[in-house]
Design a protein around this motif. Sequence first.
Motif, mmCIF file in Angstrom:
data_model
loop_
_atom_site.group_PDB
_atom_site.id
_atom_site.type_symbol
_atom_site.label_atom_id
_atom_site.label_comp_id
_atom_site.label_asym_id
_atom_site.label_seq_id
_atom_site.Cartn_x
_atom_site.Cartn_y
_atom_site.Cartn_z
ATOM 1 N N GLN B 41 0.833 -1.224 0.000
ATOM 2 C CA GLN B 41 0.000 0.000 0.000
ATOM 3 C C GLN B 41 0.862 1.268 0.000
ATOM 4 O OE1 GLN B 41 -0.822 -2.704 2.096
ATOM 5 N NE2 GLN B 41 -2.179 -3.302 0.418
ATOM 6 N N GLN B 43 3.161 2.322 2.028
ATOM 7 C CA GLN B 43 3.506 2.925 3.316
ATOM 8 C C GLN B 43 4.954 2.566 3.625
ATOM 9 O OE1 GLN B 43 1.528 4.787 5.646
ATOM 10 N NE2 GLN B 43 3.599 5.048 6.451
ATOM 11 N N ASN B 45 8.517 2.342 5.798
ATOM 12 C CA ASN B 45 8.858 1.971 7.170
ATOM 13 C C ASN B 45 10.367 2.015 7.337
ATOM 14 O OD1 ASN B 45 9.561 -0.338 9.297
ATOM 15 N ND2 ASN B 45 7.515 0.407 9.738
ATOM 16 N N SER B 107 1.176 1.604 12.554
ATOM 17 C CA SER B 107 1.571 1.267 11.187
ATOM 18 C C SER B 107 1.204 2.341 10.157
ATOM 19 C CB SER B 107 0.943 -0.065 10.762
ATOM 20 O OG SER B 107 1.542 -1.115 11.480
ATOM 21 N N GLN B 108 0.282 3.243 10.509
ATOM 22 C CA GLN B 108 -0.116 4.296 9.558
ATOM 23 C C GLN B 108 0.910 5.429 9.511
ATOM 24 O OE1 GLN B 108 -2.729 2.399 10.962
ATOM 25 N NE2 GLN B 108 -2.735 1.718 8.839
ATOM 26 N N LYS B 109 1.816 5.442 10.472
ATOM 27 C CA LYS B 109 2.803 6.517 10.544
ATOM 28 C C LYS B 109 4.135 5.997 10.005
ATOM 29 C CE LYS B 109 4.402 10.431 12.661
ATOM 30 N NZ LYS B 109 3.856 11.790 12.453
ATOM 31 N N SER B 110 4.722 6.691 9.026
ATOM 32 C CA SER B 110 6.051 6.309 8.553
ATOM 33 C C SER B 110 7.102 6.839 9.522
ATOM 34 C CB SER B 110 6.320 6.885 7.168
ATOM 35 O OG SER B 110 7.691 6.693 6.845
#
Lengths: 213, 213
Positions: B41, B43, B45, B107-110
């Motif tokens: 998606q 995102q 990391n 997990s939504q925050k890089s």
Amino acid sequence: MKYTSFSTDDILNLEKDFRSNFVNSLNGFKSINLIGTISNQKQSNLAIFNSVIHVGANPPLLGLLMRPPSVKRDTLTNIRETGYFTINHVTEEIYVRAHQTAAKYDSQKSEFEAVFLTTEFSENFPAPYVKESVVKVGLKLMEEHTIESNKTIFIIGQVMEAIVPTHCILKDGLIDLNLAGTITGSGLDSYHSVRKISRLSYAKPGKDIEKIG
Amino acid sequence: MKYTSFSTDDILNLEKDFRSNFVNSLNGFKSINLIGTISNQKQSNLAIFNSVIHVGANPPLLGLLMRPPSVKRDTLTNIRETGYFTINHVTEEIYVRAHQTAAKYDSQKSEFEAVFLTTEFSENFPAPYVKESVVKVGLKLMEEHTIESNKTIFIIGQVMEAIVPTHCILKDGLIDLNLAGTITGSGLDSYHSVRKISRLSYAKPGKDIEKIG
């Protein structure tokens, strides 16, 4: 700053020693340890490794990568035969002798004698430590994993004994490796001394990192 | 010098944080790297690791140990999902931000945004590099080994791309990591700068080791 980019094919096409030096630099600085073993016939062996990593604290486990057993590897043979090995930190005082253990001595010759390092045995552990080392760890073989991509062997050992200079153990358990004199390495033949920058506080979202020592 | 000896039971009976700091010191100094990944998606990391080791030069392989996937591990999930990851050396300029990536962000925050490091994509590689890093390596997942003793995962990646400061590549292929500014670590939270002692000549039986640089 100007960068050079290498593809897999670029790396495969490098001259062999150049490639070996280059790829051995890619992971950064490495631990430098002497691995002590003994055969069932009581022949001691000592070899330098730059691939020892922490695997877990509970139970206490360390891992190391060994080259493929396609030619005779006394360290691996002894570990398989007896189930035990030691990990001994390398200092600036002994790094030249530690490096010399990489020479291909025949199996009847102990690297301990060849490079003028001294075997040291504790009461409760069968494999030899290096007397001149500072931090010494006795391990029992737990697992062996064959890396299919190149037939190297990843060994897992459980810590059976850890022998550490008393004054180097900080109050929260960290061993002060600068005080102990442990050194680090890069590539295949480069040795480096180490100076502490700082310890940092436990990381939490939204909380600033602090220097804690 | 006075030494303290710890048996396995002594180590198992230590207070948890003390044991973690202690056992994490036993292998010596460690590589410090930021591992960059991206989900399907898109995102991104970023996570700090001290367990990257050299596995082989031909083919070029690096390995790293990851904690058990018993709780959500974005780095491992992304590597499994996409098959790709990057390894980025840490310098004194970015080590505090690198350490902060260990915080448990959702997990939504890089972590790239959270710690103010910058994603950088090369033309030929899907996972993000760290713009502020110096030596950057793009890898393809080759193997995964579960360590039975504690369910950690040993990952093997093949080098697909290596991006290195041109002036740091010595004529025999070694990367001058002191010139690059790469740092090293010990324990879980201690960071150290590095000074070259010497390079040593190839070890052969009966031949004295020479300092070669």
